[in-house]
Structure formats: structure tokens, C-alpha cells
Design a protein around this motif. Structure first.
Motif, PDB file in Angstrom:
ATOM      1  N   VAL A 197      57.668  26.988-113.939  1.00 51.20           N
ATOM      2  CA  VAL A 197      58.458  28.214-113.914  1.00 51.20           C
ATOM      3  C   VAL A 197      57.597  29.394-114.348  1.00 51.20           C
ATOM      4  O   VAL A 197      57.651  30.481-113.757  1.00 51.20           O
ATOM      5  N   THR A 198      56.775  29.184-115.360  1.00 45.93           N
ATOM      6  CA  THR A 198      55.868  30.235-115.824  1.00 45.93           C
ATOM      7  C   THR A 198      54.935  30.692-114.715  1.00 45.93           C
ATOM      8  O   THR A 198      54.605  31.878-114.594  1.00 45.93           O
ATOM      9  N   ASP A 199      54.520  29.764-113.857  1.00 47.87           N
ATOM     10  CA  ASP A 199      53.539  30.043-112.812  1.00 47.87           C
ATOM     11  C   ASP A 199      54.179  30.313-111.450  1.00 47.87           C
ATOM     12  O   ASP A 199      53.483  30.369-110.430  1.00 47.87           O
ATOM     13  N   LEU A 200      55.498  30.503-111.411  1.00 46.53           N
ATOM     14  CA  LEU A 200      56.212  30.594-110.142  1.00 46.53           C
ATOM     15  C   LEU A 200      55.711  31.734-109.258  1.00 46.53           C
ATOM     16  O   LEU A 200      55.492  31.547-108.050  1.00 46.53           O
ATOM     17  N   ALA A 201      55.511  32.907-109.810  1.00 46.85           N
ATOM     18  CA  ALA A 201      55.103  34.062-108.999  1.00 46.85           C
ATOM     19  C   ALA A 201      53.757  33.815-108.326  1.00 46.85           C
ATOM     20  O   ALA A 201      53.560  34.162-107.151  1.00 46.85           O
ATOM     21  N   THR A 202      52.832  33.212-109.054  1.00 43.96           N
ATOM     22  CA  THR A 202      51.514  32.898-108.477  1.00 43.96           C
ATOM     23  C   THR A 202      51.645  31.917-107.320  1.00 43.96           C
ATOM     24  O   THR A 202      51.021  32.080-106.262  1.00 43.96           O
ATOM     25  N   GLN A 203      52.474  30.893-107.504  1.00 43.53           N
ATOM     26  CA  GLN A 203      52.661  29.891-106.451  1.00 43.53           C
ATOM     27  C   GLN A 203      53.331  30.503-105.223  1.00 43.53           C
ATOM     28  O   GLN A 203      52.970  30.183-104.084  1.00 43.53           O
ATOM     29  N   CYS A 204      54.297  31.386-105.454  1.00 45.42           N
ATOM     30  CA  CYS A 204      54.966  32.036-104.326  1.00 45.42           C
ATOM     31  C   CYS A 204      53.971  32.863-103.507  1.00 45.42           C
ATOM     32  O   CYS A 204      54.021  32.868-102.261  1.00 45.42           O
ATOM     33  N   ALA A 205      53.077  33.553-104.180  1.00 48.16           N
ATOM     34  CA  ALA A 205      52.060  34.345-103.468  1.00 48.16           C
ATOM     35  C   ALA A 205      51.155  33.441-102.640  1.00 48.16           C
ATOM     36  O   ALA A 205      50.765  33.787-101.513  1.00 48.16           O
ATOM     37  N   ARG A 206      50.820  32.271-103.157  1.00 48.94           N
ATOM     38  CA  ARG A 206      49.986  31.324-102.408  1.00 48.94           C
ATOM     39  C   ARG A 206      50.725  30.808-101.177  1.00 48.94           C
ATOM     40  O   ARG A 206      50.143  30.670-100.092  1.00 48.94           O
ATOM     41  N   TRP A 207      52.020  30.499-101.304  1.00 45.45           N
ATOM     42  CA  TRP A 207      52.801  30.084-100.135  1.00 45.45           C
ATOM     43  C   TRP A 207      52.790  31.179 -99.066  1.00 45.45           C
ATOM     44  O   TRP A 207      52.643  30.894 -97.867  1.00 45.45           O
ATOM     45  N   ASN A 208      52.944  32.405 -99.492  1.00 49.01           N
ATOM     46  CA  ASN A 208      53.027  33.487 -98.521  1.00 49.01           C
ATOM     47  C   ASN A 208      51.714  33.703 -97.777  1.00 49.01           C
ATOM     48  O   ASN A 208      51.711  34.055 -96.589  1.00 49.01           O
ATOM     49  N   GLU A 209      50.588  33.499 -98.457  1.00 41.73           N
ATOM     50  CA  GLU A 209      49.300  33.563 -97.757  1.00 41.73           C
ATOM     51  C   GLU A 209      49.270  32.566 -96.603  1.00 41.73           C
ATOM     52  O   GLU A 209      48.829  32.886 -95.489  1.00 41.73           O
ATOM     53  N   ARG A 210      49.748  31.366 -96.857  1.00 35.97           N
ATOM     54  CA  ARG A 210      49.742  30.317 -95.831  1.00 35.97           C
ATOM     55  C   ARG A 210      50.752  30.622 -94.729  1.00 35.97           C
ATOM     56  O   ARG A 210      50.464  30.446 -93.545  1.00 35.97           O
ATOM     57  N   TYR A 211      51.911  31.083 -95.126  1.00 37.77           N
ATOM     58  CA  TYR A 211      52.950  31.418 -94.143  1.00 37.77           C
ATOM     59  C   TYR A 211      52.443  32.484 -93.168  1.00 37.77           C
ATOM     60  O   TYR A 211      52.570  32.336 -91.941  1.00 37.77           O
ATOM     61  N   TYR A 212      51.882  33.555 -93.695  1.00 39.38           N
ATOM     62  CA  TYR A 212      51.472  34.649 -92.820  1.00 39.38           C
ATOM     63  C   TYR A 212      50.246  34.282 -91.993  1.00 39.38           C
ATOM     64  O   TYR A 212      50.066  34.803 -90.883  1.00 39.38           O
ATOM     65  N   ALA A 213      49.403  33.371 -92.495  1.00 34.66           N
ATOM     66  CA  ALA A 213      48.298  32.862 -91.668  1.00 34.66           C
ATOM     67  C   ALA A 213      48.852  32.101 -90.465  1.00 34.66           C
ATOM     68  O   ALA A 213      48.359  32.251 -89.324  1.00 34.66           O
ATOM     69  N   LEU A 214      49.875  31.294 -90.685  1.00 29.50           N
ATOM     70  CA  LEU A 214      50.521  30.574 -89.591  1.00 29.50           C
ATOM     71  C   LEU A 214      51.212  31.534 -88.626  1.00 29.50           C
ATOM     72  O   LEU A 214      51.081  31.421 -87.402  1.00 29.50           O
ATOM     73  N   GLU A 215      51.959  32.482 -89.186  1.00 30.39           N
ATOM     74  CA  GLU A 215      52.682  33.433 -88.342  1.00 30.39           C
ATOM     75  C   GLU A 215      51.715  34.215 -87.452  1.00 30.39           C
ATOM     76  O   GLU A 215      51.961  34.401 -86.247  1.00 30.39           O
ATOM     77  N   THR A 216      50.610  34.676 -88.026  1.00 31.42           N
ATOM     78  CA  THR A 216      49.615  35.423 -87.257  1.00 31.42           C
ATOM     79  C   THR A 216      49.069  34.580 -86.112  1.00 31.42           C
ATOM     80  O   THR A 216      48.916  35.066 -84.981  1.00 31.42           O
ATOM     81  N   GLY A 217      48.807  33.306 -86.388  1.00 33.66           N
ATOM     82  CA  GLY A 217      48.267  32.428 -85.359  1.00 33.66           C
ATOM     83  C   GLY A 217      49.250  32.105 -84.247  1.00 33.66           C
ATOM     84  O   GLY A 217      48.840  31.764 -83.131  1.00 33.66           O
ATOM     85  N   LEU A 218      50.542  32.198 -84.535  1.00 37.28           N
ATOM     86  CA  LEU A 218      51.569  31.856 -83.544  1.00 37.28           C
ATOM     87  C   LEU A 218      52.056  33.053 -82.734  1.00 37.28           C
ATOM     88  O   LEU A 218      52.698  32.874 -81.696  1.00 37.28           O
ATOM     89  N   ARG A 219      51.785  34.249 -83.186  1.00 39.98           N
ATOM     90  CA  ARG A 219      52.294  35.440 -82.497  1.00 39.98           C
ATOM     91  C   ARG A 219      51.802  35.492 -81.051  1.00 39.98           C
ATOM     92  O   ARG A 219      50.670  35.132 -80.748  1.00 39.98           O
ATOM     93  N   ASP A 220      52.689  35.971 -80.180  1.00 39.43           N
ATOM     94  CA  ASP A 220      52.373  36.184 -78.764  1.00 39.43           C
ATOM     95  C   ASP A 220      52.098  34.894 -78.007  1.00 39.43           C
ATOM     96  O   ASP A 220      51.456  34.913 -76.946  1.00 39.43           O
ATOM     97  N   THR A 221      52.600  33.758 -78.527  1.00 40.83           N
ATOM     98  CA  THR A 221      52.526  32.509 -77.780  1.00 40.83           C
ATOM     99  C   THR A 221      53.594  32.526 -76.688  1.00 40.83           C
ATOM    100  O   THR A 221      54.773  32.762 -76.989  1.00 40.83           O
ATOM    101  N   PRO A 222      53.234  32.277 -75.428  1.00 39.58           N
ATOM    102  CA  PRO A 222      54.238  32.303 -74.357  1.00 39.58           C
ATOM    103  C   PRO A 222      55.384  31.338 -74.626  1.00 39.58           C
ATOM    104  O   PRO A 222      55.168  30.175 -74.951  1.00 39.58           O
ATOM    105  N   GLY A 223      56.617  31.841 -74.536  1.00 35.01           N
ATOM    106  CA  GLY A 223      57.807  31.010 -74.702  1.00 35.01           C
ATOM    107  C   GLY A 223      58.240  30.816 -76.135  1.00 35.01           C
ATOM    108  O   GLY A 223      59.305  30.238 -76.389  1.00 35.01           O
ATOM    109  N   LEU A 224      57.441  31.266 -77.089  1.00 37.86           N
ATOM    110  CA  LEU A 224      57.739  31.055 -78.517  1.00 37.86           C
ATOM    111  C   LEU A 224      58.143  32.372 -79.159  1.00 37.86           C
ATOM    112  O   LEU A 224      57.463  33.387 -78.989  1.00 37.86           O
ATOM    113  N   SER A 225      59.243  32.347 -79.918  1.00 37.61           N
ATOM    114  CA  SER A 225      59.717  33.539 -80.627  1.00 37.61           C
ATOM    115  C   SER A 225      59.483  33.389 -82.126  1.00 37.61           C
ATOM    116  O   SER A 225      59.890  32.397 -82.731  1.00 37.61           O
ATOM    117  N   ILE A 226      58.806  34.373 -82.690  1.00 38.05           N
ATOM    118  CA  ILE A 226      58.642  34.450 -84.142  1.00 38.05           C
ATOM    119  C   ILE A 226      59.949  34.933 -84.768  1.00 38.05           C
ATOM    120  O   ILE A 226      60.637  35.792 -84.215  1.00 38.05           O
TER     121      ILE A 226
END
Length: 402
Positions: free
Chosen positions: A260-289
Motif C-alpha cells: 500500500v505504501t508503494d502503490l503510487a509507484t507501482q501504478c506508474a509502472r503499470w501505466n508505462e507498460r499500458y501505454y507502450a502496448l497502446e502505442t504499438g496497437l494504434r492504427d491496426t486495421p480492424g482494431l479499435s483502441i
């Protein structure tokens, strides 16, 4: 050469060393039960409740055995009982309608939008059917909470927030779980803090907090709750509230406090990974972000995309092809429940009527976990694999249309 991902989608990071040391201390003492304290001692569970209440800005917090128990307790605290109706999301996981069924009530399912949030227009049309909304922030997607609360407050509908996927997230700067009357969180292994099982219930209402504490199995030891209401809140409630034991123990609390003490740090790490995935998936034919609104502070512990209006066989082919390359995707459109991906029409203990617009969305939802054991390079690789296989199936089946 065809790329392949060789990591695990179910491997969590190790429990922090500070949490392991704290858990060992509890085991050496043998005082695992939260009320088994000696003179002058404060239980780790009571400290955890105090710390989590401060993290989300709540007056009161109760640590319990699971997120599902927290939701059922919240419903009971609000007076929901046998035969009552409770509004809830059509797009959610089975513990949410399960909590409603556990108190003898019946869900009234509300539709889902292409943003994967509750359909507020459908909710507005159904507000007269129940006095409580059990709102699931499914897969971390938060709806317009300002509009939702204005609607519910105007209709006299109490809101319980299921924040199993949004611990650490916020809407317009207000932490998830702090808009409604009660917020419920999960500490199950795949959530944002990991004690195997466990949960929290938070509220600013001292009478709801007192009821929840009594139901959790406090006996007459409620004064040992550092994040509980004053003694006088229990004066009548202690005689009227059944013990439905579901306490958290000190071992789980010891494991959770450093997390719980480290929650904010962990959330920021998840978001780095999420947005890396989102960036890689953008503009894929037939796929909606699934676009995230500016008002939403996310925690990207999973990612979803839509293959809207694809034939079911084409979606299944994508799942199969990605799986052969090591990428595990889940589909919410399958006619039969698979693992956790059940749909509102598969919960046959909870009667429902078809919702065409929601069924269209659910038929296109593809879901993927994002463990913190993934590196950013892993995320880029996974996105390339998904992009390649979605594109191949889309082109090979003439746009993958039904």
C-alpha cells in the motif's frame, strides 16, 4: 523469423522483502488473528486499515477476506436483502452479480458502451427499478462519475463502487471508490496489491462503517479499529447486526502494508507498460483502441481492444494465432464461459434480457493482463505480435466481417 513472446501472463513480481520480513515476524509471534493482541499492542490489520484510509482519503476502512465479501457486506450495510433489485453492469466479472445473489437480491443489468463503461443513458432509464447501484469499474475503465453521481443522487440511488481494478485510479482527481456511499477493493493476486486474497471497504458514513465492522466478525472488539467510527456509533448497531465473519488476518495485513505504501509507484509502472502496448496497437486495421478520457487517471494493469463487428470465428482465429506465438488473450464474446470471461447472459441464477447494443460490444472485447514482470521491450514485442495477427486475419477474411 517469426517473433514469439516467451514470458508468463500469470507470473507476479515477488512479494517485497519488507513484506516478507513483516509476515515472518507475525508468524513468529503466532498472533495471526486480528484481535489477538497483547497489552499495548496494535494489530497489523488495524494499522493497514488506517494506512489505506489515508491513501484514498476515507474516514473509515475495514480490511476483509476478499473483494467479493466487501461487496456483499456493503450491500447488507445499505439494507439490501432477499427479493430486492440492484442495478449493476452487464460487463463485469462473476463476483459482482455473485455478491448480489449472496444477499438474496437480483441484478438489473445495465448496458456497456464502446468505452467499456456503464451506459449512462441505459442507467438513467432504469434508475427507478432499484435503490442501489453496484457499479463495477470493470477492467479499470471509469465512466463519467460526475454525471453518474448527479443522476443517482437525484434519484435517491445509493452507489457502491467495485474498485477491484481501479485501486490507485481516479476520476477528476477523486480516488476511485470515493464517489459513492461505499468503495470496495480487492487484494487478490491479480490486483494492484497482492495478498492472495483479501479486500477493503471504505466509507465516510459512520453507521455504514459500524454495520460493516460488526458483520465482519468484530464481536465487541470494535474499539480496536484505528480506522473505525467512535464507540457510540455501535451503541444500537451491536445488538442488531449479525456476525457474518470475513475478517482479514494479520498475516495478510503484514504482507499488504508495504505494498500500500508503494502503490503510487507501482501504478506508474503499470501505466508505462499500458501505454507502450497502446502505442504499438494504434492504427491496426480492424482494431479499435479504447480511448481514455482526460478526466480519468488510469492504472493499466490490463489492456482491452475491440474487434467490433468481426465474425466470431475470426476473433477466435486471432486468439489462436496470438496464443501460438505466446500471447494470451481472452475474449468476452464466446458463447460459453471460459476462465473468468463469463457474460451477463451466462449467469443463469440472475435473469436477464438481451441487450443488442451491449451484446455487440461484448462480442468484440479482447482482454489481456499486463503483469509488472513484463519489460517495456516485452510490451513492444507483444504489440507487434497482436498487430501482425489481427492484420493478417482481417485482410485474409475480407475485413473479418460477420
Amino acid at each position: 523469423m517469426t517473433e514469439r513472446f516467451n514470458g508468463s501472463f500469470t507470473q507476479q513480481e515477488p512479494i517485497p522483502e519488507a513484506a516478507i520480513a513483516a509476515a515472518v515476524d507475525v508468524m513468529r509471534e503466532g498472533r495471526l488473528h486480528r484481535y489477538n493482541t497483547g497489552p499495548g499492542e496494535v494489530a497489523p490489520t488495524a494499522l493497514l486499515e488506517q494506512e489505506f484510509a489515508a491513501t484514498v482519503g476515507a474516514q473509515y476502512c475495514l480490511a476483509v477476506a476478499s473483494g467479493g465479501y466487501a461487496m456483499a457486506t456493503a450491500l447488507r450495510a445499505l439494507g439490501v436483502g432477499h427479493g430486492d433489485k440492484v442495478l449493476s453492469n452487464a460487463f463485469t466479472l462473476a463476483p459482482v452479480p455473485g455478491a448480489i445473489a449472496a444477499v438474496g437480491a437480483q441484478p438489473v443489468f445495465v448496458g456497456v458502451t464502446e468505452s467499456l463503461t456503464i451506459d449512462l443513458d441505459d442507467l438513467e432509464a432504469k434508475l427507478d427499478q432499484a435503490q442501489v447501484l453496484l457499479l463495477s469499474h470493470m477492467r479499470g475503465h471509469i465512466c463519467d462519475m460526475d454525471r453518474l453521481m448527479a443522476m443517482c443522487d437525484g434519484a435517491g440511488v445509493k452507489v457502491i463502487e467495485d474498485c477491484a481494478h481501479t485501486m490507485g485510479a481516479a476520476w477528476n482527481g477523486v480516488p476511485s471508490g470515493r464517489h459513492g456511499a461505499i468503495g470496495c477493493y480487492s487484494c487478490q493476486t491479480y490486483k494492484h496489491v497482492n495478498s492472495g486474497e483479501g479486500g477493503f471497504l471504505v466509507t465516510d458514513d459512520m453507521h455504514l462503517a459500524a454495520k460493516a465492522i460488526m458483520m465482519s466478525g468484530s464481536y465487541m472488539l470494535f474499539e480496536r479499529h484505528l480506522a473505525g467510527p467512535p464507540k457510540e456509533a455501535f451503541d444500537q448497531i451491536k445488538y442488531e447486526t449479525p456476525n457474518i465473519s470475513g475478517r482479514m488476518d494479520n498475516l495478510r495485513a503484514a504482507i499488504l502494508r508495504p505494498q500500500v505504501t508503494d502503490l503510487a509507484t507501482q501504478c506508474a509502472r503499470w501505466n508505462e507498460r499500458y501505454y507502450a502496448l497502446e502505442t504499438g496497437l494504434r492504427d491496426t486495421p480492424g482494431l479499435s483502441i479504447v480511448e481514455r478520457p482526460a478526466q480519468e487517471t488510469i492504472v493499466g494493469s490490463s489492456i482491452q481492444f475491440l474487434l467490433l463487428d468481426w465474425a466470431g470465428s475470426a476473433v477466435q482465429e486471432v486468439i489462436k494465432r496470438c496464443g501460438a506465438r505466446g500471447v494470451e488473450l481472452k475474449w468476452f464474446g464466446a458463447p460459453e464461459p471460459v476462465a473468468f470471461t463469463s457474460r451477463y447472459d451466462s449467469w443463469r441464477y440472475a435473469p436477464s434480457t438481451p441487450m443488442a447494443a451491449s451484446d455487440r460490444v461484448l462480442a468484440g472485447v479482447v482482454d489481456m493482463r499486463v503483469p509488472l514482470t513484463f519489460s517495456l521491450e516485452d510490451c513492444a514485442l507483444i504489440a507487434r505480435i497482436i498487430r501482425a495477427e489481427v492484420s493478417a486475419v482481417y485482410q485474409g477474411q475480407g475485413g473479418a466481417q460477420a
